[in-house]
Design an enzyme around this catalytic site. Structure first.
Site, PDB file in Angstrom:
ATOM      1  N   LYS A 281       1.082  -0.914  -0.248  1.00 58.19           N
ATOM      2  CA  LYS A 281       0.298  -0.007   0.208  1.00 58.19           C
ATOM      3  C   LYS A 281       0.678   1.750   0.304  1.00 58.19           C
ATOM      4  CE  LYS A 281      -2.022  -1.250   3.726  1.00 58.19           C
ATOM      5  NZ  LYS A 281      -1.074  -2.540   3.785  1.00 58.19           N
TER       6      LYS A 281
ATOM      7  N   ARG B   1     -10.239   0.530   8.267  1.00 54.81           N
ATOM      8  CA  ARG B   1      -9.507  -0.856   8.205  1.00 54.81           C
ATOM      9  C   ARG B   1     -11.093  -1.620   8.753  1.00 54.81           C
ATOM     10  NH1 ARG B   1      -3.823   0.145   8.791  1.00 54.81           N
ATOM     11  NH2 ARG B   1      -3.037  -1.983   8.971  1.00 54.81           N
TER      12      ARG B   1
ATOM     13  N   ARG C 148      11.955  -5.226   5.897  1.00 52.53           N
ATOM     14  CA  ARG C 148      11.293  -3.770   5.258  1.00 52.53           C
ATOM     15  C   ARG C 148      12.387  -2.838   6.190  1.00 52.53           C
ATOM     16  NH1 ARG C 148       5.570  -2.047   5.303  1.00 52.53           N
ATOM     17  NH2 ARG C 148       6.215  -2.807   7.814  1.00 52.53           N
TER      18      ARG C 148
ATOM     19  N   ARG D 289      10.861   0.101  11.013  1.00 52.46           N
ATOM     20  CA  ARG D 289       9.422   0.042  12.471  1.00 52.46           C
ATOM     21  C   ARG D 289       9.293  -1.218  13.567  1.00 52.46           C
ATOM     22  NH1 ARG D 289       4.596   0.644   7.536  1.00 52.46           N
ATOM     23  NH2 ARG D 289       3.170  -0.583   9.686  1.00 52.46           N
TER      24      ARG D 289
ATOM     25  N   ARG E 164      -0.576  -8.372  13.461  1.00 50.81           N
ATOM     26  CA  ARG E 164      -1.497  -7.637  11.850  1.00 50.81           C
ATOM     27  C   ARG E 164      -1.918  -7.910  11.367  1.00 50.81           C
ATOM     28  NH1 ARG E 164       4.405  -5.083  10.935  1.00 50.81           N
ATOM     29  NH2 ARG E 164       3.404  -3.988   9.482  1.00 50.81           N
TER      30      ARG E 164
HETATM   31  P1  AP5 Z   1       4.654  -1.475   1.893  1.00 46.83           P
HETATM   32  O1  AP5 Z   1       4.410  -0.821   0.665  1.00 46.83           O
HETATM   33  O2  AP5 Z   1       5.630  -1.069   2.995  1.00 46.83           O
HETATM   34  O3  AP5 Z   1       3.482  -2.218   2.475  1.00 46.83           O
HETATM   35  P2  AP5 Z   1       1.749  -1.595   3.454  1.00 46.83           P
HETATM   36  O4  AP5 Z   1       1.275  -2.250   2.670  1.00 46.83           O
HETATM   37  O5  AP5 Z   1       2.676   0.066   3.368  1.00 46.83           O
HETATM   38  O6  AP5 Z   1       2.322  -2.838   4.869  1.00 46.83           O
HETATM   39  P3  AP5 Z   1       2.232  -1.842   6.256  1.00 46.83           P
HETATM   40  O7  AP5 Z   1       3.261  -2.926   6.985  1.00 46.83           O
HETATM   41  O8  AP5 Z   1       2.837  -0.537   6.045  1.00 46.83           O
HETATM   42  O9  AP5 Z   1       0.808  -2.251   6.382  1.00 46.83           O
HETATM   43  P4  AP5 Z   1       0.244  -2.428   7.759  1.00 46.83           P
HETATM   44  O10 AP5 Z   1      -1.232  -2.331   7.711  1.00 46.83           O
HETATM   45  O11 AP5 Z   1       0.414  -3.464   8.188  1.00 46.83           O
HETATM   46  O12 AP5 Z   1       0.696  -1.309   8.441  1.00 46.83           O
HETATM   47  P5  AP5 Z   1       0.008   0.935   8.558  1.00 46.83           P
HETATM   48  O13 AP5 Z   1       1.309   1.567   8.917  1.00 46.83           O
HETATM   49  O14 AP5 Z   1      -0.619   0.768   7.812  1.00 46.83           O
HETATM   50  O15 AP5 Z   1       5.562  -2.891   1.232  1.00 46.83           O
HETATM   51  C1  AP5 Z   1       6.094  -3.781   2.028  1.00 46.83           C
HETATM   52  C2  AP5 Z   1       7.173  -4.238   1.903  1.00 46.83           C
HETATM   53  O16 AP5 Z   1       7.455  -4.832   0.467  1.00 46.83           O
HETATM   54  C3  AP5 Z   1       8.616  -3.014   1.617  1.00 46.83           C
HETATM   55  O17 AP5 Z   1       9.937  -2.862   1.561  1.00 46.83           O
HETATM   56  C4  AP5 Z   1       8.413  -2.675  -0.289  1.00 46.83           C
HETATM   57  O18 AP5 Z   1       9.422  -2.582  -0.614  1.00 46.83           O
HETATM   58  C5  AP5 Z   1       8.168  -5.235  -0.621  1.00 46.83           C
HETATM   59  N1  AP5 Z   1       7.180  -4.661  -1.576  1.00 46.83           N
HETATM   60  C6  AP5 Z   1       6.194  -3.560  -1.807  1.00 46.83           C
HETATM   61  N2  AP5 Z   1       5.825  -4.387  -3.085  1.00 46.83           N
HETATM   62  C7  AP5 Z   1       6.356  -4.874  -3.597  1.00 46.83           C
HETATM   63  C8  AP5 Z   1       6.197  -6.398  -4.656  1.00 46.83           C
HETATM   64  N3  AP5 Z   1       5.276  -6.100  -5.571  1.00 46.83           N
HETATM   65  N4  AP5 Z   1       7.118  -7.180  -4.881  1.00 46.83           N
HETATM   66  C9  AP5 Z   1       8.466  -7.109  -4.506  1.00 46.83           C
HETATM   67  N5  AP5 Z   1       8.185  -6.808  -2.930  1.00 46.83           N
HETATM   68  C10 AP5 Z   1       7.457  -5.526  -2.280  1.00 46.83           C
HETATM   69  O19 AP5 Z   1      -0.438   0.570   9.838  1.00 46.83           O
HETATM   70  C11 AP5 Z   1       0.267   0.214  11.024  1.00 46.83           C
HETATM   71  C12 AP5 Z   1      -0.380   0.137  12.590  1.00 46.83           C
HETATM   72  O20 AP5 Z   1      -0.813   1.442  12.501  1.00 46.83           O
HETATM   73  C13 AP5 Z   1      -1.270  -0.453  12.394  1.00 46.83           C
HETATM   74  O21 AP5 Z   1      -0.773  -1.875  13.094  1.00 46.83           O
HETATM   75  C14 AP5 Z   1      -2.398  -0.445  13.599  1.00 46.83           C
HETATM   76  O22 AP5 Z   1      -1.500  -0.467  15.070  1.00 46.83           O
HETATM   77  C15 AP5 Z   1      -2.252   1.446  13.477  1.00 46.83           C
HETATM   78  N6  AP5 Z   1      -3.158   1.619  12.366  1.00 46.83           N
HETATM   79  C16 AP5 Z   1      -2.760   2.195  11.332  1.00 46.83           C
HETATM   80  N7  AP5 Z   1      -3.985   2.792  10.473  1.00 46.83           N
HETATM   81  C17 AP5 Z   1      -5.001   2.346  11.622  1.00 46.83           C
HETATM   82  C18 AP5 Z   1      -6.577   2.794  10.519  1.00 46.83           C
HETATM   83  N8  AP5 Z   1      -6.479   3.064  10.061  1.00 46.83           N
HETATM   84  N9  AP5 Z   1      -6.743   1.862  12.462  1.00 46.83           N
HETATM   85  C19 AP5 Z   1      -6.694   1.290  13.334  1.00 46.83           C
HETATM   86  N10 AP5 Z   1      -5.249   1.571  13.489  1.00 46.83           N
HETATM   87  C20 AP5 Z   1      -4.491   1.466  12.398  1.00 46.83           C
HETATM   88 MG    MG Z   2       2.324   1.004   4.750  1.00 50.12          MG
END
Ligand code: AP5
Ligand code: MG
Ligand code: ZN
Length: 215
Positions: free
Chosen positions: A13, A87, A126, A160, A171
């Site tokens: 994402k 979410r 990552r 992270r 997660r």
């Molecule tokens: P990356 O693009 O970083 O993936 P992502 O989908 O953004 O993954 P996240 O870990 O950020 O998602 P998340 O939903 O767990 O975390 P968030 O910050 O939203 O890609 C991952 C890796 O793969 C990278 O190294 C990239 O280079 C590689 N990659 C990408 N695409 C690729 C491909 N096609 N091929 C190969 N490699 C690839 O949330 C974190 C925390 O915040 C949550 O756990 C929660 O506690 C809180 N939070 C955030 N939003 C909310 C909400 N709306 N409600 C409640 N709590 C929330």
């Molecule tokens: Mg992300």
């Protein structure tokens, strides 16, 4: 145009949102990034969110919907890319109100379809530039010159605290239990488009852009 990128942790994402920002002049609204900034700054929201995020659980709906509303207000005419929001069903409800209040509509919900087994490797490998935030990966996307950021030349990188295997499993369980069930809400409105998130990063971007261009 306003779009949601939906998919489990590590689906790509954030990677795709930042590419669309560069190429389309849209703005990435990542609740995860906003919460991490709040934790770092030690704001009241950050103090509440820190332990919850480190455990891999979800922060309260009120907090995240509040910060999404505020950040939309600063966008002017630009389109929003919602990354990691909504979410839960309650957040999906709030988003409808938040958008309607601002005269915006939702154009697409793009689901990044991925193989969960591959995600743990993606996430635990990552890291990002500590200076500009550019994302890298031990295997899939290393800096061109080892130890030096391609974008800004920075030499400090960070990982992270929630990117360890145990927290990643929590997660993913949260995603399955609370986030995947909102897809049918958007399916019923004909908004969901699916993209193969296991393809190369550039191919995934091309598939998303084809959707945005109506091809
Ligand atoms: P990356 O693009 O970083 O993936 P992502 O989908 O953004 O993954 P996240 O870990 O950020 O998602 P998340 O939903 O767990 O975390 P968030 O910050 O939203 O890609 C991952 C890796 O793969 C990278 O190294 C990239 O280079 C590689 N990659 C990408 N695409 C690729 C491909 N096609 N091929 C190969 N490699 C690839 O949330 C974190 C925390 O915040 C949550 O756990 C929660 O506690 C809180 N939070 C955030 N939003 C909310 C909400 N709306 N409600 C409640 N709590 C929330
Ligand atoms: Mg992300
Ligand atoms: Zn950098």
């Amino acid at each position: 145009m306003n779009i949601i990128l939906l998919g489990p942790p590590g689906a790509g994402k954030g990677t795709q949102a930042s590419r669309l920002e560069d190429e389309r002049g849209m703005v990435q609204l990542s609740t995860g990034d906003m919460l991490r900034a709040a934790v770092k700054a030690g704001t009241p929201v950050g103090l509440k969110a820190k332990a919850v995020m480190e455990a891999g659980e979800l922060v309260s709906d009120e907090i995240v919907s509040g910060i999404i509303g505020e950040s939309l207000d600063g966008l002017g005419e630009k389109g929003a890319i919602f990354d990691g929001y909504p979410r839960t069903a309650a957040q999906a409800d709030s988003l409808d109100t938040i958008l309607a209040d601002r005269g915006r509509t939702l154009d697409h919900v793009i689901e990044l379809v991925v193989d969960e087994d591959a995600l743990v490797e993606r996430i635990t490998g990552r890291f990002t530039c500590a200076n500009c935030g550019e994302g890298y990966h031990d295997t899939f996307k290393q800096p061109k010159v080892a130890g030096k950021c391609d974008q800004c030349g920075g030499t400090e990188f960070k990982r992270r605290p929630d990117d360890n295997e145990e927290t990643v499993r929590t997660r993913m369980a949260e995603y399955r239990a609370k986030t995947a069930p909102i897809l049918p809400i958007y399916e019923a409105r004909g908004l969901v488009k699916r993209v193969d998130g296991m393809a190369d990063i550039a191919e995934v971007t091309a598939a998303i852009e084809a959707i945005l261009d109506g091809k």
